[in-house]
Each structure stands twice: as structure tokens, then as C-alpha cells.
Design a protein around this motif. Structure first.
Motif, short mmCIF file in Angstrom:
data_model
loop_
_atom_site.label_atom_id
_atom_site.label_comp_id
_atom_site.label_asym_id
_atom_site.label_seq_id
_atom_site.Cartn_x
_atom_site.Cartn_y
_atom_site.Cartn_z
N GLU A 238 47.56 -4.81 21.14
CA GLU A 238 46.20 -4.85 20.60
C GLU A 238 45.93 -6.18 19.89
OE1 GLU A 238 43.46 -2.46 17.30
OE2 GLU A 238 45.33 -1.56 18.02
N CYS A 239 46.89 -6.62 19.07
CA CYS A 239 46.71 -7.87 18.34
C CYS A 239 46.72 -9.07 19.28
CB CYS A 239 47.82 -8.02 17.30
SG CYS A 239 47.63 -6.90 15.89
N TYR A 240 47.53 -9.00 20.31
CA TYR A 240 47.57 -10.10 21.27
C TYR A 240 46.19 -10.29 21.88
CZ TYR A 240 48.91 -13.05 25.20
OH TYR A 240 48.99 -14.09 26.10
N GLU A 241 45.59 -9.23 22.33
CA GLU A 241 44.27 -9.32 22.95
C GLU A 241 43.21 -9.78 21.97
OE1 GLU A 241 43.50 -9.17 26.02
OE2 GLU A 241 45.48 -8.57 26.72
N LYS A 242 43.34 -9.35 20.72
CA LYS A 242 42.30 -9.62 19.73
C LYS A 242 42.41 -11.02 19.10
CE LYS A 242 40.13 -7.47 15.68
NZ LYS A 242 40.16 -6.30 14.77
N TYR A 243 43.65 -11.49 18.89
CA TYR A 243 43.81 -12.67 18.06
C TYR A 243 44.38 -13.91 18.78
CZ TYR A 243 43.09 -9.39 14.20
OH TYR A 243 42.57 -8.44 13.35
N PHE A 244 45.21 -13.74 19.81
CA PHE A 244 45.85 -14.92 20.41
C PHE A 244 46.16 -14.70 21.88
CE2 PHE A 244 48.72 -12.62 17.48
CZ PHE A 244 49.60 -12.04 18.36
N ASN A 245 45.14 -14.31 22.65
CA ASN A 245 45.38 -13.88 24.02
C ASN A 245 45.69 -15.01 25.01
OD1 ASN A 245 42.84 -14.97 24.43
ND2 ASN A 245 41.81 -13.01 24.62
N ASN A 246 45.72 -16.24 24.53
CA ASN A 246 46.16 -17.34 25.39
C ASN A 246 47.58 -17.81 25.08
OD1 ASN A 246 43.82 -17.71 27.02
ND2 ASN A 246 42.79 -18.67 25.29
N ALA A 247 48.23 -17.16 24.11
CA ALA A 247 49.56 -17.58 23.70
C ALA A 247 50.60 -17.23 24.76
CB ALA A 247 49.94 -16.92 22.37
N THR A 248 51.59 -18.11 24.93
CA THR A 248 52.73 -17.79 25.77
C THR A 248 53.64 -16.82 25.02
OG1 THR A 248 53.75 -19.82 24.94
CG2 THR A 248 52.69 -19.92 27.10
N ILE A 249 54.44 -16.06 25.78
CA ILE A 249 55.24 -14.98 25.19
C ILE A 249 56.69 -15.10 25.62
CG2 ILE A 249 55.53 -12.47 25.00
CD1 ILE A 249 52.54 -12.33 26.07
N LEU A 250 57.58 -15.25 24.66
CA LEU A 250 59.01 -15.24 24.96
C LEU A 250 59.60 -13.87 24.67
CD1 LEU A 250 61.80 -16.58 25.58
CD2 LEU A 250 61.97 -17.01 23.11
N ILE A 251 60.28 -13.28 25.67
CA ILE A 251 61.12 -12.11 25.43
C ILE A 251 62.43 -12.64 24.86
CG2 ILE A 251 62.29 -10.15 26.48
CD1 ILE A 251 60.13 -10.25 28.70
N GLU A 252 62.57 -12.58 23.55
CA GLU A 252 63.70 -13.24 22.89
C GLU A 252 64.88 -12.30 22.75
OE1 GLU A 252 64.43 -16.37 19.22
OE2 GLU A 252 63.11 -14.67 18.91
N THR A 253 65.53 -12.06 23.86
CA THR A 253 66.75 -11.27 23.89
C THR A 253 67.68 -11.90 24.91
OG1 THR A 253 67.60 -9.00 24.07
CG2 THR A 253 65.85 -9.63 25.61
N ASN A 254 68.97 -11.79 24.70
CA ASN A 254 69.89 -12.63 25.45
C ASN A 254 70.48 -12.01 26.71
OD1 ASN A 254 69.87 -15.06 23.84
ND2 ASN A 254 70.94 -13.91 22.26
N SER A 255 70.91 -10.76 26.67
CA SER A 255 71.60 -10.21 27.83
C SER A 255 70.63 -9.98 28.99
CB SER A 255 72.28 -8.88 27.47
OG SER A 255 71.34 -7.83 27.36
N PHE A 256 71.15 -10.10 30.20
CA PHE A 256 70.33 -9.86 31.38
C PHE A 256 69.75 -8.45 31.36
CE2 PHE A 256 69.82 -8.24 35.70
CZ PHE A 256 68.97 -9.19 36.24
N GLU A 257 70.58 -7.49 30.97
CA GLU A 257 70.13 -6.09 30.93
C GLU A 257 68.94 -5.93 30.00
OE1 GLU A 257 71.89 -1.64 29.84
OE2 GLU A 257 73.13 -3.41 29.53
N ASN A 258 68.99 -6.56 28.82
CA ASN A 258 67.88 -6.44 27.87
C ASN A 258 66.63 -7.17 28.34
OD1 ASN A 258 69.22 -4.78 26.11
ND2 ASN A 258 69.84 -6.41 24.70
#
Length: 257
Positions: A223-243
Motif C-alpha cells: 500500500e505504501c509503495y503505491e502511495k508514496y514511492f511507486n517508482n522506487a527500485t526494490i531489492l529482495i535483501e536476503t542471501n540464500s537462493f531458497e529465500n
């Protein structure tokens, strides 16, 4: 279309690039922030050569140095080495073709007098403005790390907002374990936010777990992404391939991607 990034794993590049291709992902390199790597040009070049054996994503970012980096220290020697680590990070980013670098504010929330905060903001604005002006080909993103609330980083962002290559990196997981609701972080920092980090945790510790596996409110994030910063790039910040895989599947089930 939202630009999603993952942290590439040099020990498992085959699966990393297969996942990258499947979801059309970008990369955020986490290979270069250690001091020993920053001082070792030969190792840097070896790492970059390993990546260049593959077709790299068009869009990549990099995490810059952050251990003990205090560019506004009263100790001139600490300032000197902090500036060195930052300029080394920028140099590596150019070599590997990263479009942006993430640095931490490294604000200590226990030093919270009005006078200290005012000087901390002033000195950071002066320091980072010079870095931004001297490196206009690289985006510089400042991330909330130890910050308990968005007050300080917002003031820094206000002072740097005239620089087109500046942005805030809003770490949603860090915000989720702060004393302020992450939705308030989003509201206060939204206009400055160009990049976000997401992962999950138990709302106590910064665990970097798979998105959707813990207690972080992911629907508030959407909800906040759409409302406040919907052009921002997004990193999934987790290390293992499974995660990484689990996180992408959760984002897909939630119809965010």
C-alpha cells in the motif's frame, strides 16, 4: 513495470542467473563493501571478471562500504579513511557498471540532543553534497540502519534533494523493528525514496528472512509503495537462493509482481 533486484551469489551463479532471467531481475552487488576487498584491486578485478562471464542485467546497484564509516567524525584520521572507503566504493561501482550505491547514515540514536542532531544533519549535508556533485554519473542512496525514526534522515534528505543523483534507500525491515510504524517512515520519506530493501523478520531482530515468512506487514508495504514511492527500485535483501525464490513466489502470489 517494477524493477526488482536480488543479491547475486558468486558461489551459485548458475542458479542466480537462471532466477534473474526467469523474473527479469536486476542485481545489487554485496561483494565489495569489506575493507580488505576495497584495498585489493586484483581481487576486485577477479570478482568482476567472474560476473562478466555471464550476461549481466541491464540495471544493477551496489552496497557501499559501511563498517565504521563516519565521514563527519571529529577525528581527522577517521574522516580520512571514511572518505577513502566511500571513494573506493564509487570506483568499484563504475568498474562493474552499477547505476547506484547504497550507503548508511550510521546515525547513533543514543546521541540525540538537539545540538548533536543539528550538527549531524548539517555536516552530512555538506559532506554528501560534495560527493554527489563530484560524481554525477552515480546515484547515491542513504539507507536507514540504526535510525529509530525517520527524523534525522529526512532532514538530511531535505538538504540534498536538489541533487538529482541523491535518494533515500528505505529499508522496510529496519523500519519495522524501529519505534515508529513503517507506514510513517514511508509517509515521511516517500518523496525522497528511490530504492527500497525488503525482507522479513520477527519484529525484534534484523533476520533477512524470506519475504512472507515472518511478521513484517507486507500488505502495508504494498500500500505504501503505491502511495508514496511507486517508482522506487526494490531489492529482495536476503542471501540464500531458497529465500530469494520464496520471496519472489510470495510477491507473485500477492500479485505485486
Amino acid at each position: 513495470m517494477r524493477k526488482i533486484l536480488i543479491i547475486p551469489d558468486r558461489n551459485d551463479l548458475r542458479n542466480t542467473f537462471a532466477l534473474q532471467k526467469e523474473y527479469n531481475l536486476g542485481f545489487e552487488y554485496n561483494d565489495f563493501f569489506m575493507p580488505g576487498i576495497l584495498d585489493d584491486i586484483e581481487t576486485q578485478d577477479k570478482i568482476i571478471k567472474e560476473y562478466n562471464l555471464y550476461n549481466l542485467p541491464e540495471y544493477t546497484t551496489m552496497h557501499g562500504a559501511f563498517f565504521d564509516v563516519t565521514p563527519i567524525s571529529v577525528d581527522e584520521k577517521i574522516k580520512e579513511i571514511s572518505l577513502l572507503r566511500i571513494t573506493q566504493s564509487i570506483s568499484v561501482a563504475r568498474k562493474i557498471g552499477a547505476k547506484a550505491i547504497v550507503f548508511h547514515t550510521n546515525y547513533n540514536p543514543f546521541l540525540n540532543t538537539e545540538e548533536y542532531i543539528k550538527d549531524f544533519v548539517k555536516q552530512n549535508v555538506l559532506f554528501w553534497r560534495e560527493i554527489l556533485n563530484n560524481n554525477k554519473d552515480i546515484n547515491i542512496y542513504l539507507e536507514n540502519m540504526f535510525d529509530c525514526d525517520p527524523f534525522v534522515i529526512k532532514q538530511i534528505a531535505e538538504g540534498l534533494n536538489n541533487n538529482d543523483n541523491f535518494g533515500v534507500c528505505l529499508d522496510w525491515a529496519h523500519a519495522s523493528i524501529s519505534r515508529i510504524k513503517p507506514s510513517e517512515w514511508a509517509k515521511d520519506l516517500g518523496e525522497y525514496t528511490k530504492h527500497v530493501h525488503i525482507n522479513d523478520n520477527d519484529l525484534i531482530s534484523d533476520l533477512h528472512s524470506a519475504w512472507g515468512s515472518g511478521k513484517v506487514d507486507r500488505f502495508s508495504f504494498y500500500e505504501c509503495y503505491e502511495k508514496y514511492f511507486n517508482n522506487a527500485t526494490i531489492l529482495i535483501e536476503t542471501n540464500s537462493f531458497e529465500n530469494k525464490k520464496k520471496s519472489l513466489e510470495q510477491l507473485k502470489r500477492d500479485k505485486f509482481i
